[in-house]
Design an enzyme around this catalytic site. Structure first.
Site: not given
Length: 238
Positions: A141, A160
């Site tokens: 990501s 994350y």
């Protein structure tokens, strides 16, 4: 490594075998369905049984939060030729910022998003060596980019972001370690896609993202190993 090996376009060799983690829903399911639609043998890994619509694929139970489950998968697939491995399974974790940061949540996100792809690479290394394409993909990501990850939002998802930054480092290390075996390793950003994780406000259609990722995977060469790119092919800064 010869120049012909370094510059081989993987997608020119015809359908083979692809393994996808987190294949029962979201991006993993879409990638699995796209490959299956082109005649690939799809090894679909997930915690629960696949939906009926995915019955043509080979299901392998896998809990990426459990190292023993990953080890079992490796034993079940011993001697099986695999051309492409896509480490897609991931979790978001807490998004409340520093105030709500909790040890157990943070460690679980790191285990699933960063450690599990490394353990899968370890377990399936020999399988990839048997393949023709030899591509290992980590679905990362832009949120894990130190250069770009905080440019356009203020989400408080510490775990994350840290996990995806760690996964990017794992990609670089794996690319170094597996180069001698002609295994190309990629970090790919799927965009902010409309899935359970991305939410309804996401701006990228899941099929558009999956097709873009698949195009990158299918045409990758050893020249791209260790790279970090978005689904539309644009390079992302580390």
């Amino acid at each position: 490594m010869t120049s012909s090996t370094a510059n081989r376009p993987s997608g020119l060799q015809g359908p083979g075998t692809v393994l996808v983690t987190g294949a029962s829903r979201g991006l993993g399911r879409m990638l699995a369905e796209l490959y299956a639609g082109e005649g690939w043998r799809v090894l679909a890994c997930a915690r629960q049984e696949l939906p009926e619509a995915m019955a043509s694929m080979l299901f392998y139970p896998l809990d990426v939060n459990d190292a023993a489950s990953i080890e079992t998968l490796g034993k079940m697939l011993k001697g099986t030729t695999i051309d492409i491995v896509i480490n897609n399974a991931a979790v978001r974790g807490d998004t409340g910022g520093l105030a709500s940061l909790r040890t157990d949540d943070f460690i679980e996100v790191m285990r699933i998003n960063a450690l599990a792809p490394l353990l899968i690479a370890q377990a399936l290394r020999e399988n990839l060596c048997l393949g023709r394409r030899k591509v290992l993909v980590n679905i990362s990501s832009r949120a894990g980019s130190l250069a770009e990850g905080t440019l356009d939002d203020d989400d408080g998802d510490y775990a994350y972001r840290c996990s995806k930054a760690a996964l990017n480092m794992a990609t670089v290390k794996l690319a170094q370690d597996l180069r001698c075996e002609d295994i190309a390793v990629l970090s790919l950003h799927p965009g902010w896609i409309r899935t359970d994780m991305g939410g309804p406000d996401a701006v990228v259609d899941i099929e558009r993202s999956a097709r873009g990722l698949k195009d990158l995977i299918d045409t990758t060469t050893m020249a791209e190993t260790g790279s970090f790119r978005a689904y539309d092919g644009k390079a992302i800064s580390w």
